[in-house]
Design an enzyme around this catalytic site. Structure first.
Site, PDB file in Angstrom:
ATOM      1  N   GLU A 247       1.981   3.011  -5.476  1.00 44.63           N
ATOM      2  CA  GLU A 247       0.587   2.560  -5.318  1.00 44.63           C
ATOM      3  C   GLU A 247       0.248   1.827  -6.601  1.00 44.63           C
ATOM      4  O   GLU A 247       0.081   2.434  -7.657  1.00 44.63           O
ATOM      5  CB  GLU A 247      -0.321   3.765  -5.080  1.00 44.63           C
ATOM      6  CG  GLU A 247      -1.649   3.414  -4.412  1.00 44.63           C
ATOM      7  CD  GLU A 247      -2.701   2.968  -5.405  1.00 44.63           C
ATOM      8  OE1 GLU A 247      -2.857   1.737  -5.589  1.00 44.63           O
ATOM      9  OE2 GLU A 247      -3.347   3.828  -5.995  1.00 44.63           O
ATOM     10  N   CYS A 281      -8.573   2.268  -8.640  1.00 47.51           N
ATOM     11  CA  CYS A 281      -7.591   1.361  -8.034  1.00 47.51           C
ATOM     12  C   CYS A 281      -8.224   0.370  -7.066  1.00 47.51           C
ATOM     13  O   CYS A 281      -7.745  -0.755  -6.934  1.00 47.51           O
ATOM     14  CB  CYS A 281      -6.514   2.173  -7.313  1.00 47.51           C
ATOM     15  SG  CYS A 281      -5.588   3.266  -8.397  1.00 47.51           S
TER      16      CYS A 281
END
Length: 476
Positions: A247, A281
């Protein structure tokens, strides 16, 4: 003040320690043990020895361990949140929300442990499949190495530890160097559960030593990593045939159509852009606003941003506090300066007060400016004017990243068009791209990474599918 690592169910000291300082006060809050490659090997070997005990646990036993972790976090909610605030300067209100999500994440993992099933295969659909009976089993991979970031030091860890336990794997956790105390707090909780000793281990230290040792170990079966694309690429190059879940970066974009409730949308945008100092994120980094409402949107965005409270992360009323490191703050300021030199307009912020970078709003930002095309990971948002939805879609897609994007619109066809044409892993209709709940599939395309998080989907990454075929013909 000196901490210990957690290996094979024991608390382990080391020869070397590093000071852990508060990003906000700069005071030393702990001394953190620094692992050697030998410590990493010991943790991996402990995990390997514990694998059979993990495999032997029933689905109910694994679920109950995960429920026990969730229950412990619920009873220690404020303590866990305060640790996050002290070591990362995440404002306490957001740290408390993170712990609430962490509780849900471990509960979801417990639920999924009881749903981990294979499937029946219709063998007789093939000409030569008559009298064959087949099914699949989902079995644990083995040792999972989890390398986690600072920005969600409990919940992003839960997204790796939870499904690993649910699937019957063992874990070696390497947390971010700035947030080791949260990982050790988790170890204290797990130590009080029925998880077999050695099935969960925490090793602390630099990525160059601890991270590389995990990535290069032939006993580790999977690396699950959240962090920068540069490090993700290095892991991919060094990991051989290990399974990977990466990720990575993002510069999440949002389209704002005409005829929307500006006050409501801006309230969402301020949260999406500036919560946890933009160190998320899927932080809202780029906003593309239809020209008819651009001026009103910008005016409201400035007004609501001005109302944010700057200060200590331990004050529950604080909205914005210090970034994780001074060097990251200086990088962010440099990027703001570069964007202005490249033609952007500074509408608000752009300077440091009492050690905190003020939430910053830029307009008319060039697509090639770093604050637009790279992951800014700071309290900075860009607002650009567009004349059509298609222009906004094209601008969002003009990126090396593709994690999540959003659109606010009252037109259903516009929403469908955006959902089909945005090149991202997740499209959020009538909300910010920062939106996430923990059971949904979460992961991006392009340089945003590979694999999916979200408990059901992470379990699929962390298991091996075994096919079993029975020949039911007589004559044996």
């Amino acid at each position: 003040m000196e901490q210990k690592m957690y290996i094979n169910g024991e608390w382990v000291s080391t020869a070397e320690y590093a000071e852990l300082k508060s990003p906000y006060t700069k005071e030393v809050i702990a001394k953190i043990p620094q692992a050697t490659r030998e410590h990493v090997s010991a943790a991996v070997e402990a995990a390997q020895r514990a694998q059979q005990a993990m495999t032997n646990l029933t689905a109910l036993e694994r679920a109950n361990i995960l429920y026990a972790i969730a229950k412990a976090f619920a009873s220690k909610r404020l303590e866990a949140a305060t640790i996050i605030s002290r070591e990362s300067s995440k404002p306490l209100k957001y740290a408390l929300s993170e712990i609430d999500r962490t509780i849900e994440t471990y509960r979801f993992a417990g639920d999924e442990a009881k749903r981990l099933i294979g499937e029946m295969i219709p063998m007789d659909a093939a000409k030569t499949g008559e009298n064959r009976f087949a099914y699949t089993l989902e079995q644990p991979l083995g040792i999972i190495a989890a390398i986690t970031p600072f920005n969600f030091p409990q919940n992003l860890v839960a997204h790796k530890v939870g499904p690993a336990i649910a699937a019957g794997n063992t874990i070696v956790l390497k947390p971010a160097s700035q947030t080791p105390l949260s990982a050790l707090f988790l170890a204290e909780i797990i130590d009080c559960t029925d998880l077999p000793k050695g099935a969960f281990n925490v090793v602390l230290g630099s990525g160059g030593i601890v991270g590389d040792a995990l990535v290069e170990s032939d006993k580790v079966k999977m690396i699950t990593f959240t962090g920068s694309p540069a490090v993700g690429i290095q892991i991919k190059e060094k990991s051989g045939l290990k399974r990977l879940a990466l990720e990575l970066g993002s510069n999440s974009g949002l389209i704002v159509d005409r005829n929307i409730n500006i006050e409501h949308v801006v309230r969402k945008c301020v949260t999406g852009a500036f919560s946890n100092q933009g160190q998320v994120c899927i932080s809202l980094q780029r906003i593309y606003v239809m020209e008819e409402v651009f001026a009103a949107f910008v005016e409201e965005m400035i007004a609501q941003t001005q109302s944010l409270k700057i200060g200590s992360p331990l004050d529950e009323t604080t909205d914005i506090s210090a970034m994780i490191h001074d060097k990251e703050q200086q990088r962010a300021i440099q990027w703001i300066t570069e964007a202005i030199a490249e033609g952007a307009n500074l509408l608000y912020g752009g300077e440091v007060e009492d050690g905190v970078l003020l939430p910053t709003i830029l307009a008319n930002v060039d697509r090639k400016s770093k604050v637009s095309c790279q992951e800014v990971f700071a309290p900075i948002v860009s607002i650009n004017k567009i004349s059509s939805i298609e222009e906004g879609i094209e601008a969002i897609n003009d990126s090396d990243y593709g994690l999540q994007a959003g659109i606010f619109t009252k037109d259903i066809q516009t929403a469908f068009t955006a959902s089909k044409n945005l090149s991202v892993g997740g499209v959020i209709i009538n909300d910010i791209p920062t939106y996430r709940v923990d059971q949904m599939p979460y992961g991006g395309v392009k340089q945003s990474g590979t694999g999916k998080e979200g408990l059901k989907y992470a379990l699929q990454e962390m298991t091996e599918t075994k096919l079993v075929i029975w020949n039911q013909e007589g004559g044996l």
